[in-house]
Design a protein around this motif. Sequence first.
Motif, PDB file in Angstrom:
ATOM      1  N   ARG A 132       0.832  -1.208   0.000  1.00  0.00           N
ATOM      2  CA  ARG A 132       0.000   0.000   0.000  1.00  0.00           C
ATOM      3  C   ARG A 132       0.865   1.256   0.000  1.00  0.00           C
ATOM      4  O   ARG A 132       0.572   2.235  -0.702  1.00  0.00           O
ATOM      5  CB  ARG A 132      -0.932  -0.013   1.215  1.00  0.00           C
ATOM      6  CG  ARG A 132      -2.100  -0.980   1.067  1.00  0.00           C
ATOM      7  CD  ARG A 132      -3.181  -0.708   2.119  1.00  0.00           C
ATOM      8  NE  ARG A 132      -4.395  -1.441   1.767  1.00  0.00           N
ATOM      9  CZ  ARG A 132      -4.668  -2.668   2.163  1.00  0.00           C
ATOM     10  NH1 ARG A 132      -3.790  -3.322   2.934  1.00  0.00           N
ATOM     11  NH2 ARG A 132      -5.790  -3.267   1.794  1.00  0.00           N
ATOM     12  N   ARG A 133       1.921   1.250   0.795  1.00  0.00           N
ATOM     13  CA  ARG A 133       2.814   2.415   0.825  1.00  0.00           C
ATOM     14  C   ARG A 133       3.510   2.590  -0.526  1.00  0.00           C
ATOM     15  O   ARG A 133       3.731   3.705  -0.980  1.00  0.00           O
ATOM     16  CB  ARG A 133       3.848   2.242   1.947  1.00  0.00           C
ATOM     17  CG  ARG A 133       3.233   2.222   3.339  1.00  0.00           C
ATOM     18  CD  ARG A 133       4.304   2.292   4.412  1.00  0.00           C
ATOM     19  NE  ARG A 133       3.725   2.209   5.749  1.00  0.00           N
ATOM     20  CZ  ARG A 133       3.840   1.169   6.550  1.00  0.00           C
ATOM     21  NH1 ARG A 133       4.505   0.099   6.147  1.00  0.00           N
ATOM     22  NH2 ARG A 133       3.305   1.184   7.757  1.00  0.00           N
ATOM     23  N   TYR A 134       3.858   1.465  -1.129  1.00  0.00           N
ATOM     24  CA  TYR A 134       4.494   1.499  -2.455  1.00  0.00           C
ATOM     25  C   TYR A 134       3.547   2.138  -3.469  1.00  0.00           C
ATOM     26  O   TYR A 134       3.937   2.968  -4.281  1.00  0.00           O
ATOM     27  CB  TYR A 134       4.849   0.066  -2.856  1.00  0.00           C
ATOM     28  CG  TYR A 134       5.525  -0.098  -4.194  1.00  0.00           C
ATOM     29  CD1 TYR A 134       6.878   0.190  -4.361  1.00  0.00           C
ATOM     30  CD2 TYR A 134       4.818  -0.575  -5.294  1.00  0.00           C
ATOM     31  CE1 TYR A 134       7.502   0.015  -5.582  1.00  0.00           C
ATOM     32  CE2 TYR A 134       5.431  -0.767  -6.523  1.00  0.00           C
ATOM     33  CZ  TYR A 134       6.770  -0.468  -6.661  1.00  0.00           C
ATOM     34  OH  TYR A 134       7.390  -0.646  -7.878  1.00  0.00           O
ATOM     35  N   GLN A 135       2.271   1.757  -3.397  1.00  0.00           N
ATOM     36  CA  GLN A 135       1.280   2.321  -4.299  1.00  0.00           C
ATOM     37  C   GLN A 135       1.115   3.815  -4.049  1.00  0.00           C
ATOM     38  O   GLN A 135       1.044   4.612  -4.989  1.00  0.00           O
ATOM     39  CB  GLN A 135      -0.060   1.616  -4.089  1.00  0.00           C
ATOM     40  CG  GLN A 135      -1.206   2.162  -4.915  1.00  0.00           C
ATOM     41  CD  GLN A 135      -2.505   1.423  -4.659  1.00  0.00           C
ATOM     42  OE1 GLN A 135      -2.983   0.693  -5.505  1.00  0.00           O
ATOM     43  NE2 GLN A 135      -3.060   1.607  -3.468  1.00  0.00           N
ATOM     44  N   GLU A 136       1.070   4.199  -2.757  1.00  0.00           N
ATOM     45  CA  GLU A 136       0.923   5.621  -2.424  1.00  0.00           C
ATOM     46  C   GLU A 136       2.109   6.424  -2.935  1.00  0.00           C
ATOM     47  O   GLU A 136       1.944   7.543  -3.446  1.00  0.00           O
ATOM     48  CB  GLU A 136       0.785   5.770  -0.911  1.00  0.00           C
ATOM     49  CG  GLU A 136      -0.519   5.216  -0.343  1.00  0.00           C
ATOM     50  CD  GLU A 136      -0.506   5.149   1.172  1.00  0.00           C
ATOM     51  OE1 GLU A 136       0.523   5.549   1.782  1.00  0.00           O
ATOM     52  OE2 GLU A 136      -1.505   4.672   1.747  1.00  0.00           O
ATOM     53  N   ALA A 137       3.308   5.861  -2.778  1.00  0.00           N
ATOM     54  CA  ALA A 137       4.503   6.566  -3.228  1.00  0.00           C
ATOM     55  C   ALA A 137       4.457   6.829  -4.726  1.00  0.00           C
ATOM     56  O   ALA A 137       4.796   7.929  -5.197  1.00  0.00           O
ATOM     57  CB  ALA A 137       5.752   5.762  -2.859  1.00  0.00           C
ATOM     58  N   TRP A 138       4.033   5.827  -5.488  1.00  0.00           N
ATOM     59  CA  TRP A 138       3.955   6.002  -6.939  1.00  0.00           C
ATOM     60  C   TRP A 138       2.804   6.929  -7.333  1.00  0.00           C
ATOM     61  O   TRP A 138       2.910   7.690  -8.302  1.00  0.00           O
ATOM     62  CB  TRP A 138       3.806   4.649  -7.629  1.00  0.00           C
ATOM     63  CG  TRP A 138       5.138   3.988  -7.874  1.00  0.00           C
ATOM     64  CD1 TRP A 138       5.730   3.034  -7.126  1.00  0.00           C
ATOM     65  CD2 TRP A 138       6.042   4.293  -8.931  1.00  0.00           C
ATOM     66  NE1 TRP A 138       6.959   2.698  -7.642  1.00  0.00           N
ATOM     67  CE2 TRP A 138       7.173   3.460  -8.775  1.00  0.00           C
ATOM     68  CE3 TRP A 138       6.015   5.181 -10.003  1.00  0.00           C
ATOM     69  CZ2 TRP A 138       8.268   3.488  -9.628  1.00  0.00           C
ATOM     70  CZ3 TRP A 138       7.108   5.217 -10.872  1.00  0.00           C
ATOM     71  CH2 TRP A 138       8.217   4.381 -10.681  1.00  0.00           C
ATOM     72  N   ASN A 139       1.712   6.909  -6.576  1.00  0.00           N
ATOM     73  CA  ASN A 139       0.606   7.830  -6.866  1.00  0.00           C
ATOM     74  C   ASN A 139       1.046   9.275  -6.675  1.00  0.00           C
ATOM     75  O   ASN A 139       0.743  10.157  -7.489  1.00  0.00           O
ATOM     76  CB  ASN A 139      -0.595   7.524  -5.963  1.00  0.00           C
ATOM     77  CG  ASN A 139      -1.311   6.248  -6.361  1.00  0.00           C
ATOM     78  OD1 ASN A 139      -1.138   5.749  -7.475  1.00  0.00           O
ATOM     79  ND2 ASN A 139      -2.111   5.708  -5.453  1.00  0.00           N
ATOM     80  N   VAL A 140       1.775   9.513  -5.572  1.00  0.00           N
ATOM     81  CA  VAL A 140       2.273  10.866  -5.315  1.00  0.00           C
ATOM     82  C   VAL A 140       3.249  11.290  -6.400  1.00  0.00           C
ATOM     83  O   VAL A 140       3.191  12.417  -6.915  1.00  0.00           O
ATOM     84  CB  VAL A 140       2.932  10.938  -3.927  1.00  0.00           C
ATOM     85  CG1 VAL A 140       3.651  12.278  -3.742  1.00  0.00           C
ATOM     86  CG2 VAL A 140       1.900  10.733  -2.834  1.00  0.00           C
ATOM     87  N   GLN A 183      -5.676  -3.791  -3.907  1.00  0.00           N
ATOM     88  CA  GLN A 183      -6.716  -3.068  -4.643  1.00  0.00           C
ATOM     89  C   GLN A 183      -8.007  -3.881  -4.768  1.00  0.00           C
ATOM     90  O   GLN A 183      -8.962  -3.437  -5.396  1.00  0.00           O
ATOM     91  CB  GLN A 183      -6.198  -2.705  -6.044  1.00  0.00           C
ATOM     92  CG  GLN A 183      -5.055  -1.720  -6.051  1.00  0.00           C
ATOM     93  CD  GLN A 183      -4.363  -1.626  -7.411  1.00  0.00           C
ATOM     94  OE1 GLN A 183      -4.688  -2.382  -8.341  1.00  0.00           O
ATOM     95  NE2 GLN A 183      -3.406  -0.719  -7.525  1.00  0.00           N
TER      96      GLN A 183
END
Length: 551
Positions: free
Chosen positions: A227-235, A260
């Motif tokens: 989840r953090r990995y996904q957030e990092a890429w979203n940002v 997801q």
Amino acid sequence: MAHLKRRFCLRFTGALLSTLAIVLFFACPGRTDEPDVFAIKNARIVPVSSAPIEKGSVVIRGGIIDAVGIDAAIPADAWVIEGKDLVIYPGLIDAGSDIGLPGQPTPQTSVSGGRGAALAAAAAARPGEPASNMNAYVRAADNLTTGGKKAEDARAAGITTVLTVPDKGIILGQSALVNLNGDKDTMLVHSPVAMHVRLSSSGGFREYPGSLMGVLAYIKQALQDARRYQEAWNVYNQNVRALRRPEHNRALEALLPVVQKKMPLVIPANTTPEIMRAVKLGDQNDVRYIISGGAEGWKVAATLKEKQIPVLVSLKFPEKEKDVHPEAEESLREMQRRVDAPRNPAGLNRAGVQFAFFSEGLTNPRDFIRNAGRAVKAGLPADAALRAMTLSAAEILGAQEQLGSVEKGKIANLLITDGDLFAEKTKIRHVFVDGKKFDAPLDESKPAEPAQVNLTGKWNATINTPHGLNSLTLDLSQSENVLTGSVTSTMGSGTITDGVVSAREFRFRLQWQMGERTMNASFSGTIEGDTIKGKASMSFGEMDFSGSRVP
């Protein structure tokens, strides 16, 4: 002119069944190796998705079910199979197997950084070290083989499709749904299906994580890191000109569909505490999940129903140990487990829990149907047992539009028997996978009784093909139970192998050469006085034959 040429070609191919089939499908213009169109007529059809049809037809074209029903038209170009006294079921689905994956690849080092550094360190197995616990990126579909003998045995037991699951690490990787059609290039049906985990560590207490609590924490941390990995890429994707891009981690990337809720997580659990622990793991991490094993699912069926959690029920029922001292006492708990296992599916069914069956590595694939039959005897309705092996499995695995029922437009995976699927004396006659026909092998396990007849000599016989009667001559030699010889016709000859005479029954295989191709057929029948009759079977179809001894 073309019409006359075609008629001549068909008439000229009389005689031996094998020769007829070869000429029809190789020598005549427009034919391929095997027929593309089959029709099974006058059979009882159990679609699963609807009420049984007592006398109807199923038409297969190009590997797809083209028509089903009482009024289904038989195409002129179809190879017709007489279905009188036969029952057509959907091909069975094994919802958990290693068929198709003879060996798991050793995971390679993945690159990561930042918050995922600790996880990446565990994910990267160095040369000489044990395989990684983090194999989320391993896809069964990338390493498929035909499955060899294991696939053949499963198919002979009526299993046409298996969920193939990677088997290394704690987070094992992504499963694939494959058809057992014998062709590595076309066997894949759906991938990826699910992410699978194991709640134990192969390294024991000497390796991290070395306990159940450690394994659960490992899985939880992996999902949080994803989840953090996904957030990092979203940002980053929203600020590509202002931020440095995150480092790529293929293990965390592979877990994104799980967090997801696009891909289910399959969690093994059998006892009541294990099942409730799996429910807690899935709920706390907010993922879609499936319970695998579920031996005591009936005890918590209300919870499973309320939360709409599907269960993959193992058909590898516990058995009493064989290699123990005769006077050794079995614990009450073990005895209760053996008694409860066949009753479990009935309990799940009564509660309305959706479930499917899987083999869990049964030594004998035929126990897949036998043990489902044990569940039926223990209270599970037969139609519910069949659904758990077909349509429910397809629904849980996301392939209900392709598999699981006998319906127009679905993949032509069919199981054809000579009686009710769960009856003890029922035999499998044919199996279709992707529209490709496989006949039941000769029953070599059946012990030969002393021969009550002698087939030595010459026999004139005819075979009833879809294009009329064709003649052949059998030159047989019998020594006790062993039958040898040859079969000849105007088009060629074949050599008999594996010939057996038992009481008044006989069976043999026939092999012949057609150019560079070696072709095979199976014959089985009975003898009364100086007459024989039976069935001849090969990949193109099954036909009746009869004959008489030459004086």
